[in-house]
Design an enzyme around this catalytic site. Structure first.
Site, PDB file in Angstrom:
ATOM      1  N   HIS A 113      -9.564  13.433 -10.464  1.00 34.43           N
ATOM      2  CA  HIS A 113     -10.615  13.635  -9.468  1.00 34.43           C
ATOM      3  C   HIS A 113     -10.155  13.130  -8.098  1.00 34.43           C
ATOM      4  O   HIS A 113     -10.245  13.842  -7.097  1.00 34.43           O
ATOM      5  CB  HIS A 113     -11.880  12.898  -9.939  1.00 34.43           C
ATOM      6  CG  HIS A 113     -13.045  12.987  -9.004  1.00 34.43           C
ATOM      7  ND1 HIS A 113     -14.170  13.698  -9.299  1.00 34.43           N
ATOM      8  CD2 HIS A 113     -13.260  12.442  -7.785  1.00 34.43           C
ATOM      9  CE1 HIS A 113     -15.036  13.607  -8.302  1.00 34.43           C
ATOM     10  NE2 HIS A 113     -14.503  12.833  -7.369  1.00 34.43           N
ATOM     11  N   GLU A 114      -9.647  11.897  -8.082  1.00 38.06           N
ATOM     12  CA  GLU A 114      -9.245  11.305  -6.806  1.00 38.06           C
ATOM     13  C   GLU A 114      -8.060  12.042  -6.193  1.00 38.06           C
ATOM     14  O   GLU A 114      -8.015  12.265  -4.989  1.00 38.06           O
ATOM     15  CB  GLU A 114      -8.915   9.818  -6.978  1.00 38.06           C
ATOM     16  CG  GLU A 114     -10.105   8.948  -7.361  1.00 38.06           C
ATOM     17  CD  GLU A 114     -11.281   9.125  -6.414  1.00 38.06           C
ATOM     18  OE1 GLU A 114     -11.073   9.334  -5.204  1.00 38.06           O
ATOM     19  OE2 GLU A 114     -12.426   9.076  -6.908  1.00 38.06           O
ATOM     20  N   LYS A 155     -14.853 -14.709  -4.369  1.00 39.81           N
ATOM     21  CA  LYS A 155     -15.304 -14.931  -2.989  1.00 39.81           C
ATOM     22  C   LYS A 155     -15.520 -16.421  -2.734  1.00 39.81           C
ATOM     23  O   LYS A 155     -15.020 -16.966  -1.751  1.00 39.81           O
ATOM     24  CB  LYS A 155     -16.613 -14.164  -2.727  1.00 39.81           C
ATOM     25  CG  LYS A 155     -16.452 -12.671  -2.865  1.00 39.81           C
ATOM     26  CD  LYS A 155     -17.745 -11.950  -2.535  1.00 39.81           C
ATOM     27  CE  LYS A 155     -18.851 -12.246  -3.527  1.00 39.81           C
ATOM     28  NZ  LYS A 155     -18.568 -11.799  -4.892  1.00 39.81           N
ATOM     29  N   ASP A 196     -20.199  12.950  -3.811  1.00 40.15           N
ATOM     30  CA  ASP A 196     -19.506  14.022  -3.082  1.00 40.15           C
ATOM     31  C   ASP A 196     -20.487  15.135  -2.763  1.00 40.15           C
ATOM     32  O   ASP A 196     -20.506  15.674  -1.659  1.00 40.15           O
ATOM     33  CB  ASP A 196     -18.369  14.602  -3.932  1.00 40.15           C
ATOM     34  CG  ASP A 196     -17.327  13.555  -4.256  1.00 40.15           C
ATOM     35  OD1 ASP A 196     -17.209  12.581  -3.494  1.00 40.15           O
ATOM     36  OD2 ASP A 196     -16.626  13.719  -5.283  1.00 40.15           O
ATOM     37  N   HIS A 241      -9.193  15.129  -4.460  1.00 40.66           N
ATOM     38  CA  HIS A 241      -9.632  14.880  -3.079  1.00 40.66           C
ATOM     39  C   HIS A 241      -8.422  14.775  -2.156  1.00 40.66           C
ATOM     40  O   HIS A 241      -8.371  15.387  -1.098  1.00 40.66           O
ATOM     41  CB  HIS A 241     -10.382  13.549  -2.988  1.00 40.66           C
ATOM     42  CG  HIS A 241     -11.790  13.586  -3.510  1.00 40.66           C
ATOM     43  ND1 HIS A 241     -12.720  14.503  -3.095  1.00 40.66           N
ATOM     44  CD2 HIS A 241     -12.434  12.794  -4.400  1.00 40.66           C
ATOM     45  CE1 HIS A 241     -13.869  14.268  -3.709  1.00 40.66           C
ATOM     46  NE2 HIS A 241     -13.718  13.239  -4.524  1.00 40.66           N
ATOM     47  N   PRO A 278     -17.869  -7.497  -5.514  1.00 39.07           N
ATOM     48  CA  PRO A 278     -18.645  -7.670  -6.741  1.00 39.07           C
ATOM     49  C   PRO A 278     -18.561  -9.111  -7.252  1.00 39.07           C
ATOM     50  O   PRO A 278     -17.655  -9.856  -6.849  1.00 39.07           O
ATOM     51  CB  PRO A 278     -17.988  -6.719  -7.735  1.00 39.07           C
ATOM     52  CG  PRO A 278     -16.835  -6.096  -7.069  1.00 39.07           C
ATOM     53  CD  PRO A 278     -16.722  -6.614  -5.683  1.00 39.07           C
ATOM     54  N   PRO A 279     -19.469  -9.506  -8.114  1.00 42.28           N
ATOM     55  CA  PRO A 279     -19.458 -10.868  -8.642  1.00 42.28           C
ATOM     56  C   PRO A 279     -18.144 -11.177  -9.360  1.00 42.28           C
ATOM     57  O   PRO A 279     -17.563 -10.296  -9.987  1.00 42.28           O
ATOM     58  CB  PRO A 279     -20.620 -10.878  -9.648  1.00 42.28           C
ATOM     59  CG  PRO A 279     -21.438  -9.700  -9.326  1.00 42.28           C
ATOM     60  CD  PRO A 279     -20.565  -8.699  -8.660  1.00 42.28           C
TER      61      PRO A 279
HETATM   62  P1  ADP Z   1     -17.608 -14.795  -6.704  1.00 42.47           P
HETATM   63  O1  ADP Z   1     -18.003 -15.893  -5.788  1.00 42.47           O
HETATM   64  O2  ADP Z   1     -16.913 -13.669  -6.014  1.00 42.47           O
HETATM   65  O3  ADP Z   1     -18.716 -14.286  -7.561  1.00 42.47           O
HETATM   66  P2  ADP Z   1     -16.008 -16.855  -7.835  1.00 42.47           P
HETATM   67  O4  ADP Z   1     -15.249 -17.243  -6.638  1.00 42.47           O
HETATM   68  O5  ADP Z   1     -17.132 -17.720  -8.211  1.00 42.47           O
HETATM   69  O6  ADP Z   1     -16.527 -15.362  -7.715  1.00 42.47           O
HETATM   70  O7  ADP Z   1     -14.988 -16.691  -9.045  1.00 42.47           O
HETATM   71  C1  ADP Z   1     -15.249 -17.183 -10.310  1.00 42.47           C
HETATM   72  C2  ADP Z   1     -13.983 -17.643 -10.965  1.00 42.47           C
HETATM   73  O8  ADP Z   1     -13.166 -16.537 -11.304  1.00 42.47           O
HETATM   74  C3  ADP Z   1     -13.125 -18.510 -10.090  1.00 42.47           C
HETATM   75  O9  ADP Z   1     -13.503 -19.841 -10.158  1.00 42.47           O
HETATM   76  C4  ADP Z   1     -11.746 -18.284 -10.660  1.00 42.47           C
HETATM   77  O10 ADP Z   1     -11.530 -19.105 -11.775  1.00 42.47           O
HETATM   78  C5  ADP Z   1     -11.805 -16.848 -11.143  1.00 42.47           C
HETATM   79  N1  ADP Z   1     -11.200 -15.919 -10.180  1.00 42.47           N
HETATM   80  C6  ADP Z   1     -11.838 -14.904  -9.564  1.00 42.47           C
HETATM   81  N2  ADP Z   1     -10.994 -14.227  -8.750  1.00 42.47           N
HETATM   82  C7  ADP Z   1      -9.803 -14.847  -8.833  1.00 42.47           C
HETATM   83  C8  ADP Z   1      -8.522 -14.633  -8.217  1.00 42.47           C
HETATM   84  N3  ADP Z   1      -8.318 -13.634  -7.357  1.00 42.47           N
HETATM   85  N4  ADP Z   1      -7.525 -15.473  -8.550  1.00 42.47           N
HETATM   86  C9  ADP Z   1      -7.727 -16.483  -9.423  1.00 42.47           C
HETATM   87  N5  ADP Z   1      -8.895 -16.738 -10.014  1.00 42.47           N
HETATM   88  C10 ADP Z   1      -9.939 -15.936  -9.752  1.00 42.47           C
HETATM   89 ZN    ZN Z   2     -15.160  12.329  -5.570  1.00 46.85          ZN
END
Ligand code: ADP
Ligand code: ZN
Ligand code: MG
Length: 633
Positions: A429-430, A212, A506, A433, A207-208
């Site tokens: 729920h989990e 990543k 489910d 399962h 997720p955003p």
């Molecule tokens: P994505 O690309 O998955 O949408 P980003 O990499 O752009 O997310 O993350 C946005 C910001 O959120 C990063 O710059 C960081 O500051 C913070 N962040 C997200 N996940 C982490 C994590 N696991 N550890 C530290 N900071 C994180």
């Molecule tokens: Zn379920």
């Protein structure tokens, strides 16, 4: 850069001045002259000649201009032509200088200049200026018109991203997987000796805001190799064919710089499923770009030292050709952080901020179930802002607690924090399962249960893994599967005396299995060995079509319901028999949010340690994440 920018306006200034001069001199010239001349009637003109006021007369094609002295001042006049045979004699008599102006044609060079060169030059200039601003918009910082097709992938090296795995909190599994890639780039010969091939492509799915992009930058920082980074949307450009040429250029550059990493962020922008219908033209440009990408991925092998990294938060819309083996053959799930993960992320970001002494990060982490790393980073920042607003120089606990609301409220609708009541239902729920799975003797062992929301939209999931891959399944195994699927809903009913939307997935899956047992696998005696449904387009998602008569269809529905009811009943029985375990494990899960199969088994086997299911199986098949999940609508 600087001098270039300064010289341009100066050039435009000169060109503008030249144009103005030409217009004034040749275009507006006569108009200006007219302003000084006074028009008189022919009789007045004759009168002025007779009065000896007129000094000079010039006949033009349509008028006659003359100079006359009135009250000692010489002025210009003009008069319309009149066919007057006596005028010549009259002028001679009054000693007036006179003649005819020969309307001299403009010099050929000047007329050419005015009619063609100047307008053409003007158009070219406009075009040039427009193309420049276009180039600027398309590729920030891009050079001139000619470099249009070139990819503007930024090259990062270690010192540039400045990120390492230390900046990424939690996400241990993902980091481990990426660590291997880094190791490969450092010591390729170690892998070559043994004959191992590095994965060609690694796809980060999650997720955003789960980090990543951050993780990809960390890989670059750790690997100490050139790092090409480009966003998928940058490929999709205005002019057809440029996306594809950008891909080509990117890979050409990458191969030259190998070993290196190519990172395509938001790959869904170009990696969408191609149109299979063939009706609508689809998005040709995007498809060409995607095809080029697929081509390029086939065109190098990982021994060359180019590793392709990509990220997406919409894996379901990716073209299957992208994710098939040999392309992005490794997929890494980057999920929302659990309690410990959230705590760690808070700590990482708190390092850059002056914090008070008695900050309880665990408490904050507890209050933020369902938030992403980006949210947490934002919470810390909001807290710091609040502290400044209140005139303090350190962030206090209450700042953090207040800013949770600020950050969460902004996105309440989309992914709201899960309330404690909901969390409780999800936990039961989990565990429902999981218990159903574990109790049925010939079921696979539970390896992981979590109530942290998943990428797939599932609110929680129970991951279980086959010890051996199964090619055929018995009727009993299929039935057990349905029992497991009904286990979640059964727990809701038993504990809360309610039904939630959380079971929709489910239900869908249980129905599919039961239906297939009846219509495709011939497992019901009533229908014996008869095929009742056909599958079409197995590789394009698959779609079942009934090939039975309407009367039979009714019977099929009846049978399907029967099977599911039986399974549901069995699940309720299992849970009733293990009520204390259901409570115990659910409580534990609520506290920890994610528990491993070992922890689950340990609680389950605490007293009645006769179950032989205990299994050290941490080798989790990632594909199962989707299969064993349930969605909430
Ligand atoms: P994505 O690309 O998955 O949408 P980003 O990499 O752009 O997310 O993350 C946005 C910001 O959120 C990063 O710059 C960081 O500051 C913070 N962040 C997200 N996940 C982490 C994590 N696991 N550890 C530290 N900071 C994180
Ligand atoms: Zn379920
Ligand atoms: Mg991102």
């Amino acid at each position: 850069m600087q001098t270039g920018n300064n010289r341009k306006p100066l050039m435009y200034y000169w060109i503008g001045a030249l144009l103005l001069f030409i217009i004034l001199r040749f275009g507006l010239g006569p108009v200006l002259n007219n302003e000084n001349t006074k028009e008189v009637s022919y009789s007045q003109f004759i009168e002025m000649v007779e009065n000896k006021e007129v000094t000079e007369v010039q006949k033009e094609q349509y008028r006659t201009v003359f100079k006359a002295k009135k009250d000692g001042k010489e002025k210009n006049y003009e008069v319309g032509n009149w066919s007057d045979p006596d005028i010549t004699q009259r002028l001679i008599d009054n000693k007036v200088k006179f003649g005819q102006v020969i309307d001299e044609p403009m010099s050929p060079f000047l007329s050419l200049l005015l009619t063609s060169i100047v307008p053409i030059g003007f158009i070219l200039l406009m075009g040039y200026m427009m193309s420049r601003s276009l180039t600027k918009q398309l590729g920030k910082g891009g050079g001139d018109f000619m470099s249009f097709g070139k990819s503007k992938a930024k090259i990062y090296v270690k010192s540039k991203t400045g990120k390492t795995f230390k900046d990424v909190a939690g996400q241990e599994e993902a980091k481990e997987s990426l660590d291997e890639i880094v190791d490969f780039l450092h010591y390729p010969q170690k892998y070559r000796e043994i004959g191992a091939v590095c994965p060609k492509g690694v796809l980060l799915i999650g997720p955003p805001g789960t980090g990543k992009t951050l993780m990809a930058q960390a890989v670059a920082g750790e690997a100490d190799v050139p790092f090409f980074s480009i966003s998928g949307s940058e490929f999709v450009e205005m002019f057809v064919g440029l996306g594809a040429s950008k891909v080509r250029d990117l890979f050409k550059q990458a191969k030259e710089k190998a070993p290196c990493i190519v990172f395509i962020d938001e790959i869904d922008a170009i990696g969408k499923k191609r149109d299979t219908s063939g009706f609508s033209g689809g998005n040709d440009e995007r498809e060409q770009t995607l095809n080029q990408l697929l081509n390029e991925m086939d065109g190098f092998d990982a021994t060359e030292g180019v590793v392709l990294l990509a990220a997406t938060n919409r894996p379901e819309i990716l073209d299957p050709a992208l994710t098939r083996p040999g392309r992005f053959d490794r997929q890494i799930r980057v999920e929302l952080p659990d309690l410990i993960g959230r705590k760690d992320i808070l700590k990482v970001h708190a390092k850059d901020v002056k914090m008070g002494d008695n900050i309880d990060f665990e408490e904050i982490a507890r209050m933020t179930a369902g938030t992403s790393g980006a949210d947490l980073a934002n919470i810390i920042n909001e807290a710091a802002l609040r502290a400044v607003r209140e005139g303090r120089n350190r962030v206090a606990q209450e700042d953090l607690e207040e800013s949770i609301e600020v950050v969460i409220a902004g996105q309440q609708k989309k992914n709201s924090v899960i309330s404690d009541d909901q969390k409780k239902i999800i936990a039961y729920h989990e565990v429902g399962h999981a218990l159903a799975t574990a109790i049925q003797t010939n079921k696979k062992p539970v390896t992981k249960i979590t109530i942290v929301p998943r990428t797939s939209g599932a609110l929680g999931y129970t991951m279980s893994v086959d010890r051996d891959e199964k090619y055929i399944m018995t009727k009993q195994e299929l039935f057990d599967e349905i029992v497991t699927l009904t286990g979640g809903r059964s727990a809701e009913e038993l504990i809360f005396n309610t039904k939630t939307t959380g079971a929709s997935n489910d239900i869908e899956r249980a129905t599919k299995i039961a239906r297939a047992m009846v219509t495709q696998y011939g497992m019901e005696d009533d229908f014996d060995f008869v095929q009742l449904e056909q599958t079409h387009g197995r590789y394009l998602g698959g779609e079942n079509r009934l090939i039975a008569s309407t009367g039979t269809a009714d019977k099929i529905d009846q049978k399907v319901m029967e099977i599911i009811k039986q399974a549901h009943y069995r699940a309720i029985e299992i849970l009733k028999d293990n009520m204390d375990k259901l409570h115990e494990i659910s409580d534990y899960l609520l506290k920890k949010e994610t528990i491993t199969g070992d922890e689950f088994m340990e609680i389950l086997n605490r007293e009645n340690s006769d179950v032989s299911n205990k299994e050290e199986n941490t080798d989790v098949n990632l594909k199962d994440t989707n299969n064993e999940s349930d969605k909430i609508e």
